[in-house]
Write a protein that holds these residues in place. Structure first.
Motif, PDB file in Angstrom:
ATOM      1  N   LYS A 117      15.297   7.773 -16.777  1.00  0.00           N
ATOM      2  CA  LYS A 117      14.493   7.799 -15.557  1.00  0.00           C
ATOM      3  C   LYS A 117      13.565   9.018 -15.529  1.00  0.00           C
ATOM      4  O   LYS A 117      12.359   8.894 -15.327  1.00  0.00           O
ATOM      5  CB  LYS A 117      15.409   7.824 -14.321  1.00  0.00           C
ATOM      6  N   SER A 118      14.152  10.183 -15.740  1.00  0.00           N
ATOM      7  CA  SER A 118      13.336  11.402 -15.685  1.00  0.00           C
ATOM      8  C   SER A 118      12.310  11.419 -16.806  1.00  0.00           C
ATOM      9  O   SER A 118      11.185  11.891 -16.621  1.00  0.00           O
ATOM     10  CB  SER A 118      14.229  12.639 -15.796  1.00  0.00           C
ATOM     11  N   THR A 119      12.694  10.913 -17.948  1.00  0.00           N
ATOM     12  CA  THR A 119      11.754  10.876 -19.064  1.00  0.00           C
ATOM     13  C   THR A 119      10.552  10.014 -18.702  1.00  0.00           C
ATOM     14  O   THR A 119       9.398  10.385 -18.961  1.00  0.00           O
ATOM     15  CB  THR A 119      12.463  10.317 -20.313  1.00  0.00           C
TER      16      THR A 119
ATOM     17  N   HIS B 252      10.042  16.884  -9.370  1.00  0.00           N
ATOM     18  CA  HIS B 252      10.864  16.677 -10.561  1.00  0.00           C
ATOM     19  C   HIS B 252      12.326  16.937 -10.260  1.00  0.00           C
ATOM     20  O   HIS B 252      12.672  17.644  -9.321  1.00  0.00           O
ATOM     21  CB  HIS B 252      10.410  17.609 -11.689  1.00  0.00           C
ATOM     22  N   GLN B 253      13.170  16.387 -11.123  1.00  0.00           N
ATOM     23  CA  GLN B 253      14.601  16.569 -10.938  1.00  0.00           C
ATOM     24  C   GLN B 253      14.988  18.051 -11.081  1.00  0.00           C
ATOM     25  O   GLN B 253      15.763  18.563 -10.291  1.00  0.00           O
ATOM     26  CB  GLN B 253      15.368  15.729 -11.958  1.00  0.00           C
ATOM     27  N   ASP B 254      14.443  18.705 -12.116  1.00  0.00           N
ATOM     28  CA  ASP B 254      14.651  20.160 -12.187  1.00  0.00           C
ATOM     29  C   ASP B 254      13.568  20.761 -11.335  1.00  0.00           C
ATOM     30  O   ASP B 254      12.405  20.644 -11.665  1.00  0.00           O
ATOM     31  CB  ASP B 254      14.453  20.729 -13.593  1.00  0.00           C
TER      32      ASP B 254
ATOM     33  N   LEU C 122       9.642  10.771  -6.543  1.00  0.00           N
ATOM     34  CA  LEU C 122      10.733  11.683  -6.204  1.00  0.00           C
ATOM     35  C   LEU C 122      11.907  11.416  -7.133  1.00  0.00           C
ATOM     36  O   LEU C 122      12.451  10.314  -7.151  1.00  0.00           O
ATOM     37  CB  LEU C 122      11.176  11.476  -4.751  1.00  0.00           C
ATOM     38  N   ASP C 123      12.269  12.439  -7.905  1.00  0.00           N
ATOM     39  CA  ASP C 123      13.369  12.290  -8.851  1.00  0.00           C
ATOM     40  C   ASP C 123      14.610  12.947  -8.254  1.00  0.00           C
ATOM     41  O   ASP C 123      14.738  14.166  -8.241  1.00  0.00           O
ATOM     42  CB  ASP C 123      12.992  12.931 -10.191  1.00  0.00           C
ATOM     43  N   GLU C 124      15.494  12.146  -7.735  1.00  0.00           N
ATOM     44  CA  GLU C 124      16.721  12.605  -7.095  1.00  0.00           C
ATOM     45  C   GLU C 124      16.493  13.718  -6.075  1.00  0.00           C
ATOM     46  O   GLU C 124      17.039  14.810  -6.193  1.00  0.00           O
ATOM     47  CB  GLU C 124      17.714  13.077  -8.149  1.00  0.00           C
ATOM     48  N   PRO C 125      15.689  13.441  -5.077  1.00  0.00           N
ATOM     49  CA  PRO C 125      15.384  14.495  -4.109  1.00  0.00           C
ATOM     50  C   PRO C 125      16.586  14.845  -3.245  1.00  0.00           C
ATOM     51  O   PRO C 125      16.695  15.963  -2.754  1.00  0.00           O
ATOM     52  CB  PRO C 125      14.268  13.893  -3.263  1.00  0.00           C
TER      53      PRO C 125
ATOM     54  N   SER D 289      20.389  14.870 -20.017  1.00  0.00           N
ATOM     55  CA  SER D 289      19.896  14.437 -18.710  1.00  0.00           C
ATOM     56  C   SER D 289      20.704  15.158 -17.630  1.00  0.00           C
ATOM     57  O   SER D 289      21.804  15.664 -17.879  1.00  0.00           O
ATOM     58  CB  SER D 289      20.049  12.926 -18.567  1.00  0.00           C
ATOM     59  N   GLY D 290      20.120  15.203 -16.442  1.00  0.00           N
ATOM     60  CA  GLY D 290      20.725  15.978 -15.360  1.00  0.00           C
ATOM     61  C   GLY D 290      22.182  15.650 -15.110  1.00  0.00           C
ATOM     62  O   GLY D 290      23.038  16.527 -15.006  1.00  0.00           O
ATOM     63  N   GLY D 291      22.486  14.394 -15.023  1.00  0.00           N
ATOM     64  CA  GLY D 291      23.846  13.976 -14.721  1.00  0.00           C
ATOM     65  C   GLY D 291      24.813  14.369 -15.823  1.00  0.00           C
ATOM     66  O   GLY D 291      25.961  14.748 -15.556  1.00  0.00           O
TER      67      GLY D 291
HETATM   68 MG    MG Z   1      17.064  12.566 -14.544  1.00  0.00          MG
END
Ligand code: MG
Ligand code: ATP
Ligand code: ATP
Ligand code: MG
Lengths: 501, 279, 314, 314
Positions: free
Chosen positions: A41-43, A83-85, A164-167, A396-398
């Motif tokens: 997703k983030s990619t 972004h997620q980060d 919005l990436d995991e806001p 990835s974040g998770g």
């Molecule tokens: Mg992500």
């Protein structure tokens, strides 16, 4: 069609992060993007915003191909992104971070007009009813505050697509509501929104259509109205069924007692609670009530001014993280990148960090055992990584969050202090983490659980401690409790304080 | 094959060392020898390494310029063991070397000191600017140390260490500050400079402050200093080292050595001359 | 496919080393008689030994993302102390051991100030460097120590064992020792963890202050030891003799960081960095190029070496 | 509550400055006649002017979290170029402008290599420093340039305007100019953004490469300009005359970082840092303490100054 990708692929090394993705976003729709951790997703978002370059495929914007996509060009097209980060400049205050990448307001062509910039930001804050200290450098802001800064930044310029990436990963309900209002307002204005979240109730509440990614491939795009939770989960994961672990727990002897604790910086003013073997205790409060600080003060990361902590019947003074670990208490920090992980090091080096000395004989590391145990954790938590020697930054974040958990588990603690432990993890892992904590409790371990997601808390914890402005006000058993009741306790705490003034 | 001579020094950037090295190179090339110059920018450990390199490529002769040979004792022994002659120029002499051509630094120190003492009539206040890590400077300073007790009416206000690189600027700042500490005319009578570059900086400070009554003198015969003496600046004298003379001595002795003649080991002095302006 | 990646991996990982080898080959072709000899190889290893040893210390401090600018002054002090002790007739073992102990203490102070007050190590160690320099100056009166230095003091710096200089052997022993420490012990791990993210290291239960202080202390001790070896090699001790090693040692460490793709300071990288600097200095002297040419070539080749590693990457 | 925070803010922010003032007061009490005079104030400002100007450049490069180790060599080159041009009879304006332009170009190359190949600026600029040194040496033959330097060339370095040295005035103009640029223009803010978090800056659409290259270029130009002023002041140009400024300029910048609590390199901080160094050198010379004492005290006072700022904090 506002945005379309055709055959989009991205590789890292030999691994495909995205493979032949055909995504379509319609004007004015709220488009959900879901998938397990590491699905890509983030990619995908980073390619759409020009942070990464694609290996194959096309990106079409309003029907026309965009060849040269970089952050500037993407912004010019009308894409705003969170972004997620979170990407903030640590020394800059909120106002300047909001203006990052925008033209600064100037007086006489060169001199920056700070006043005007500040009032522009304040205007938007008022519109969105966000509260945020504007003079504090971003490095002193909490993760949710950082998200708020990014939201304001996203609202500074008009855009056609807001990504919005995991806001909501660490937002509280109040802030989440603000965000949802905003998203719906944008939709009314005809702006499209691409929304990434692991919280399925948000996806169902907000979106018009949902795209599901699995292992870098687009599985399908569905109308939200035509799918239910189980159906969506089935698309995201292979043969996985939600199975809440039902445990027979017996609450035993007292393990951790916190008595009238206050931190030097007064973020924690007066906190008391008791938690026993086999118990999962939830600390709940509104954003900024000091939950993070309370855990940090107990753990010894933050200096305490007053009060005592009793661990396993022994008064525990002079607390340091090192000593806490020694005594069997571990903190899973809310700030993953800042406090929990060493991003530049490999998975293996992160996982064993808290237990290094256990893997060393006369100081020499036992590499084999280290790799074996790390691999064990990778399997147990299903961490998606190329191997024990992949750098954590590349996960990835998770999956990064799972590494944090793996590190804590290796320390074999008696007491888990969990601050937003499931932020950014997919629903499957989230449930696994819940089950894991329950299992630990069943073994007689103790869990102190903090989450901004009240529903999650209601699912997991046995007892609630309500924290209001650094003070514990209520202790409530989680028996037939509703979220309204919990919130009313929070507000009651505030009211009591006001009336006593 | 033509003889291969290697000139090695840590101070090629210094005007006088440079002058000497070039004079030697010229003289040697006149004999048909091939010459290379190696500079190590003030680094003695590097100097030792480069000497080892020269020994290992079996150069025919090494000339050590403006360097205390004690600092590369081991390397000189190695060279001697390998049959490579080591000459000194403005350096010093130790066992294992062929000869060293130099000024007598102590004698120059005496010349400089006597000039200043006489100029102020054997009484008054002086300042000394030195850089004692330098082997020549330390000997000149020794002369001052030795002579000072004989004249109880001469008082040394302070001795200050000049920074290298950047001696002119360093000396100038030191002097500017000292002038402020001693503002009355007559509170300083002379400045004893261990070499000419500090003298130049001192003279500039004095000129700017309008304190031209203070007498300045140095050592070297640095061409800039000589011109300042002629132009009537506060620099009144310099003990001019005969660098060309030293270079000549080295070239001559080396020619004799290559010709197979017996060369008596030891120091060879090229006499220094005092250059004095009018005052 | 796998092959291509592996190939790229090699040029990436070893670009700087390849550049170093290329330079060596060029020298060997141009002056096979003088450069490409066993004697010169030995010569080079001996010449870089001091730089490598002091740079090992700098690597430790860089690995925790700090600077120690006092290494040069510390080397000078170490050399001077040892030489004075040797002249005064102390047993040799003390001459070689006591100064590093003193230096360890000074390094401890550096580390303590940096961690206790959370101030920039750059400022603290630079100021410490000034203090040490002042002390050395006072201690020696600014003069070189060479008179009456016993032969035994010069032994370590000049002896050979089976034709190999003792300095070379000491260097390799220390390189291997510290490579092992940094790579395979929990101590090394902790240093890298602190360098990677100090807060996370602390939260994970590391005693950050202790290890940072230790890194500074070891760095100082190694610097002083280098100074002693230098005096032993030269047979004299100059009050600023080690100062020149300071910039060079950081050049070696930074060059070494580019050797492996992780980009962190590491012992073998530092060794390679120092070796490249050593080969250049040696080769260019042997080629007898003029001084200014040596500078131009040295600079250009170093830039080429670090760039080489990145070309073809991305 | 708000008051308490503000109060703490002051002691935090100005601890280093207070330490500097304390030192000044001590000197003033001990030598009121010599130290605490208008003439000496002027004297100090003139003496620090060169250091401040070169350190402004270093501040720019530090603000993007990079190093430029070539500033010393660049100052030497600038001084030598200008002096040669003056001797050759070029118009004064060209003597003062052309070398900075040349330096700007070299800085551009530094920045280009650093950004294009993503290599460590420490290595690149150190290598560049060697190259520049080699070039300067070749250009001058290693000799100092002083013959036939026209009086007009010396004007800038020696003139006074209303009793204030031109150098002092130039320094203050540049300090205020660059303070304004760094604090109140988008160029300055972009540099800080890049230094704060390069990825974030890039992701949010800044042209990171361009601004980094500009910072290197300006830094080099300022260094060359400093070298010219030095030659003008001394009336001669030495091929290594500026080298000594390198470490000092970084000392000033790092000291300056501790002046304000953000801890970022900043122009006024750098000025304060240079001023503290200048006052110490001046005061201790005026007090006529021996050289080694000067070093000991300088180091100790600098450590005290940075520590002072942190005491009482937490
Ligand atoms: Mg992500
Ligand atoms: N810079 C990188 N280098 C190497 N691999 C990467 C990099 N960035 C991402 N990946 C890999 O690409 C895959 C997709 O990652 P991505 O961040 O897009 O996942 P995601 O769907 O956003 O997951 P999450 O929900 O956990 O945020 C992962 O396997 C990850 O390890
Ligand atoms: N949403 C917010 N709005 C305003 N101030 C906030 C907010 N969140 C945090 N703060 C500020 O940060 C301080 C502590 O916040 P912190 O976020 O660490 O508390 P918390 O209870 O752990 O909340 P969370 O876990 O949601 O971050 C508070 O004193 C408050 O000033
Ligand atoms: Mg929190």
């Amino acid at each position: 069609m506002l945005l379309e990708t055709r055959g989009l692929s991205k590789r890292f090394g030999q691994q495909y992060a995205l493979k032949q993705v055909n995504l379509q976003i319609l004007p004015g729709e709220i488009h959900g993007l879901v998938g397990e951790n590491g699905a890509g997703k983030s990619t995908l978002i980073k390619i759409l915003t020009g942070v990464y370059t694609r290996d194959e495929g096309q990106v079409l914007w309003e029907g026309k191909e965009v060849s040269d996509l970089n952050p500037v060009a993407s912004r010019r097209l009308g894409i705003n992104v969170i972004h997620q980060d979170r990407h903030l400049i640590p020394q800059f205050n909120a106002v300047e971070n909001v203006y990052l990448g925008l033209e600064y307001e100037t007086r006489g062509a060169v001199a920056i007009d700070w006043k005007q910039m500040r009032s522009a930001v304040e205007r938007i804050m008022q519109e969105l009813s966000i509260e945020l200290p504007l003079n504090v450098p971003a490095m002193y802001l909490t993760p949710p505050q950082k998200t708020l800064v990014e939201i304001i930044r996203g609202m500074m310029t008009d855009c056609k697509l807001f990504i919005l990436d995991e806001p909501t990963a660490s937002l509280t309900d109040k802030e989440t509501d603000i965000l949802f209002d905003l998203i719906l307002k944008l939709k009314q204005k005809g702006t499209s929104v691409l929304y990434v979240s692991h919280r399925m109730e948000e996806i169902f509440r907000l979106t018009d259509r949902i795209t599901v990614l699995k292992n870098g491939e687009l599985v399908s795009t569905v109308q939200t109205s035509e799918v239910d939770l189980d159906g969506l989960v089935a698309l995201m994961t292979d043969n996985w069924q939600s199975r809440k672990r039902l445990t027979e727990r017996r609450v035993g002897a007292e393990v951790l007692r916190v008595n009238r604790l206050a931190s030097v910086d007064q973020k924690v003013k007066d906190a008391s609670f008791v938690v026993r073997e086999g118990e999962i205790l939830g600390i709940f409060g509104l954003g900024g009530s000091g939950r993070t600080e309370l855990l940090e003060t107990i753990y010894g990361l933050r200096k305490s001014a007053r009060g005592e902590v009793v661990l396993s019947g022994e008064a525990y003074e002079k607390r340091t993280p090192r000593e806490s670990l020694k005594r069997g208490m571990v903190l899973i920090s809310e700030d993953r990148r800042g406090q929990a992980l060493i991003e530049s090091l490999t998975v293996r080096k992160n996982v064993v960090l808290s237990t290094l000395d256990r893997y060393a004989r006369v100081g020499v590391m036992d590499g084999k055992r280290e790799i074996r145990d790390t691999e064990g954790q990778i399997r147990a938590l299903d961490i998606k990584t190329k191997g024990v020697n992949q750098v954590v930054k590349e996960l990835s974040g998770g999956n990064q969050q799972k590494v944090v958990f793996a590190k804590a588990l290796l320390a074999e603690p008696k007491v888990f202090l969990c601050d937003e432990p499931t932020q950014g993890v997919d629903i499957r892992t989230r449930e696994e983490i819940h089950n894991l904590l329950r299992a630990k409790a069943e073994e007689g371990k103790t869990v102190v659980f903090v989450s901004s997601d009240l529903q999650e808390m209601l699912d997991v914890v046995d007892t609630f401690v309500i924290l209001t402005e650094g003070r514990t006000t209520h202790v409530v058993k989680n028996e037939d409790l509703t979220s309204e009741q919990v919130l009313s306790y929070c507000y009651a705490g505030t009211r009591e304080k006001e009336s006593s003034r | 094959a033509p003889k291969q001579v290697s000139i090695i020094t840590p101070y090629l950037a210094s005007v006088t060392t440079n002058q000497m090295a070039l004079a030697m190179k010229e003289g040697m090339e006149a004999h048909g020898w091939r010459v290379t110059i190696v500079d190590t920018k003030g680094d003695f450990a590097d100097l030792a390494s480069r000497m080892e390199d020269l020994v290992s490529v079996r150069t025919d002769a090494i000339v050590l310029v403006s360097t205390d040979p004690e600092l590369v004792k081991t390397q000189i022994e190695e060279a001697a063991a390998a049959g490579i002659p080591v000459f000194g120029c403005d350096s010093g002499f130790i066992e294992g070397m062929v000869v060293n051509a130099t000024s007598d630094n102590y004698a120059m120190g005496v010349q400089l000191t006597n000039f200043i003492f006489e100029a102020i009539g054997y009484k008054g206040k002086i300042i000394a600017l030195t850089h004692r890590p330098h082997p020549g400077v330390v000997k000149r300073s020794q002369a001052l140390d030795d002579l000072l007790p004989q004249y109880p009416e001469i008082k040394l206000i302070t001795e200050q260490h000049v920074e290298v690189p950047g001696p002119i600027e360093s000396a100038r700042q030191i002097m500017e500050n000292l002038l402020l500490a001693n503002p009355q005319v007559g509170s300083i009578d002379a400045v004893w400079c261990a070499w000419d570059e500090p003298a130049i900086g001192v003279a500039q400070a004095l000129q700017v402050a309008g304190r031209e009554e203070v007498i300045v003198a140095g050592v070297d015969g640095n061409s800039q200093a000589v011109e300042m003496i002629k132009a009537g600046s506060p620099i009144k004298a310099t003990v001019a080292q005969n660098f060309e003379g030293m270079a000549e001595i080295v070239v001559e002795e080396m020619a004799r050595y290559f010709a197979g003649e017996q060369v008596e080991p030891g120091e060879r002095y090229a006499p220094a001359t005092l250059i004095v302006g009018d005052f | 496919m796998i092959k291509r990646v592996d190939y790229r991996h090699i040029t990436r990982s070893y670009g700087t080393i390849l550049a170093g080898i290329a330079v060596t080959i060029v020298f060997a072709i141009l002056r096979p008689d003088a450069f490409a000899t066993w004697a010169n190889l030995i010569n080079i290893t001996r010449q870089i030994s001091l730089l490598v040893i002091i740079a090992i210390g700098a690597t430790l401090v860089m690995s925790i993302e700090e600077f120690d600018l006092s290494v040069g002054a510390m080397a000078s002090l170490g050399g001077v102390l040892a030489a004075k002790m040797a002249v005064a007739g102390f047993p040799m073992i003390l001459c070689f051991l006591l100064p590093p102990v003193v230096a360890f203490t000074i390094g401890f102070v550096n580390g303590w100030i940096v961690t206790r007050f959370r101030v920039l190590s750059f400022v603290v160690t630079l100021a410490m460097s000034t203090i040490i320099g002042g002390f050395t100056f006072w201690f020696t009166g600014g003069a070189t120590i060479f008179r009456d230095i016993p032969r035994s003091f010069r032994y370590v710096g000049s002896a050979n064992v089976l034709g190999i200089p003792l300095l070379t052997i000491i260097m390799f022993v220390l390189v291997i020792l510290f490579w092992f420490i940094m790579k395979h012990t929990s101590f090394g791990r902790k240093l890298y963890a602190i360098g990677g993210n100090e807060v996370a290291a602390e939260v994970s239960g590391l005693n950050v202050k202790k290890y940072k202080i230790l890194a500074f202390s070891l760095c100082s001790a190694l610097a002083a030891f280098t100074g002693i070896l230098m005096s032993s090699r030269l047979g004299s001790a100059h009050p600023t003799g080690g100062d020149g090693l300071f910039l060079q040692s950081y050049a070696a460490v930074f060059l070494g960081r580019t050797v492996f793709k992780e980009g962190v300071p590491n012992i073998w990288g530092t060794f390679v960095g120092a070796a490249i600097l050593g080969v250049l200095a040696n080769g260019l002297t042997i080629m007898q190029v003029p001084t200014y040419m040596r500078d131009l070539l040295t600079g250009a080749i170093i830039i080429a070496a670090v760039v080489a590693q990145k070309v073809g990457r991305d």
